[in-house]
Scaffold this active site. Structure first.
Site, PDB file in Angstrom:
ATOM      1  N   HIS A 195       0.985  -1.091  -0.036  1.00 61.41           N
ATOM      2  CA  HIS A 195      -0.003   0.113  -0.102  1.00 61.41           C
ATOM      3  C   HIS A 195       0.872   1.103  -0.063  1.00 61.41           C
ATOM      4  O   HIS A 195       1.189   1.830   0.938  1.00 61.41           O
ATOM      5  CB  HIS A 195      -0.809  -0.078   1.266  1.00 61.41           C
ATOM      6  CG  HIS A 195      -1.690   0.942   1.248  1.00 61.41           C
ATOM      7  ND1 HIS A 195      -1.799   2.232   1.830  1.00 61.41           N
ATOM      8  CD2 HIS A 195      -3.252   1.155   0.813  1.00 61.41           C
ATOM      9  CE1 HIS A 195      -2.828   2.953   1.740  1.00 61.41           C
ATOM     10  NE2 HIS A 195      -3.783   2.218   1.266  1.00 61.41           N
ATOM     11  N   VAL A 230       2.630   3.956   2.066  1.00 61.60           N
ATOM     12  CA  VAL A 230       1.869   4.707   3.165  1.00 61.60           C
ATOM     13  C   VAL A 230       0.956   3.843   4.004  1.00 61.60           C
ATOM     14  O   VAL A 230       0.438   2.740   3.550  1.00 61.60           O
ATOM     15  CB  VAL A 230       1.153   5.912   2.597  1.00 61.60           C
ATOM     16  CG1 VAL A 230      -0.101   5.294   1.940  1.00 61.60           C
ATOM     17  CG2 VAL A 230       0.571   6.806   3.663  1.00 61.60           C
ATOM     18  N   GLY A 233      -4.819   4.615   6.249  1.00 62.68           N
ATOM     19  CA  GLY A 233      -5.620   5.326   7.180  1.00 62.68           C
ATOM     20  C   GLY A 233      -6.740   4.232   7.955  1.00 62.68           C
ATOM     21  O   GLY A 233      -6.724   4.583   9.329  1.00 62.68           O
ATOM     22  N   CYS A 234      -7.441   3.301   7.552  1.00 59.37           N
ATOM     23  CA  CYS A 234      -8.112   2.556   8.124  1.00 59.37           C
ATOM     24  C   CYS A 234      -7.567   1.867   9.075  1.00 59.37           C
ATOM     25  O   CYS A 234      -8.163   1.113  10.035  1.00 59.37           O
ATOM     26  CB  CYS A 234      -8.952   1.726   7.000  1.00 59.37           C
ATOM     27  SG  CYS A 234      -7.848   0.454   6.293  1.00 59.37           S
ATOM     28  N   ASP A 273      -8.836   1.451  12.956  1.00 62.71           N
ATOM     29  CA  ASP A 273      -9.008   0.073  13.559  1.00 62.71           C
ATOM     30  C   ASP A 273      -8.401   0.039  14.729  1.00 62.71           C
ATOM     31  O   ASP A 273      -8.824  -0.427  15.712  1.00 62.71           O
ATOM     32  CB  ASP A 273      -8.618  -0.820  12.756  1.00 62.71           C
ATOM     33  CG  ASP A 273      -9.181  -2.344  13.054  1.00 62.71           C
ATOM     34  OD1 ASP A 273     -10.379  -2.502  13.029  1.00 62.71           O
ATOM     35  OD2 ASP A 273      -8.518  -2.910  13.651  1.00 62.71           O
TER      36      ASP A 273
END
Length: 172
Positions: free
Chosen positions: A71, A77, A80-81, A85
């Protein structure tokens, strides 16, 4: 009875994932690779922005973390999820720390803002969870606001993070 320490090591967090930290009926953290923290540095029943509880945890960053390889290729990077989480994981961990029993499930979030990113050159991610409310009835639920910082700089905020503990998840 839960041993309510103020901090937890990586081995403690791994024990939680095996169902050993909060007992057989307590909530579990995920196992690696989805465990998104290396240690909990502070847990209190008061404090935080609403004086109803506070958790602070950290994740050490290195370029070999699994998500940087996929990713994105050539533009690594942290998704963001995964930070979101991690905040849900910490809300559930706190409910177990309070003595709650059941299987933790994320129930929602009010608003999430991303204003920065976690790159492989970063050193440390810090998560801060500020509890607004704990419901301890048939449903045990935590409601909190959260922040994610990278090397001391605020990069994500989340309002109204919700996690519930369920005795039976078959109908969920």
């Amino acid at each position: 009875m839960v041993d309510k320490r103020e901090s937890y090591t990586k081995e403690d967090l791994l024990a939680s994932g095996r169902g050993e930290l909060f007992g057989a009926k307590g909530p579990q953290l995920p196992a690696p690779n989805m465990l998104m923290m290396d240690r909990v540095v502070k847990m209190t029943e008061t404090g935080g922005n609403f004086d109803k509880g506070y958790v602070e945890a950290e994740l050490d960053i290195n370029p070999d973390l699994w998500f940087f390889g996929c990713h994105f290729i050539g533009d690594p990077v942290m998704p963001g999820c995964l930070g979101l989480d991690a905040m849900w994981q910490l809300v559930g961990f706190y409910l177990g720390w309070l003595g709650g029993e059941g299987k933790g499930r994320a129930l929602g979030v009010g608003e999430v803002k991303f204003t920065g990113q976690v790159l492989p050159t970063a050193k440390k991610v810090t998560y801060r969870i500020h509890f607004k409310r704990i419901v301890n009835r048939r449903l045990i639920m935590g409601l909190a606001d959260g922040e994610v910082l990278v090397d001391g700089r605020l990069i994500y905020t989340a309002s109204d993070l919700k996690v519930g503990l369920f005795q039976d998840t078959s109908a969920f």
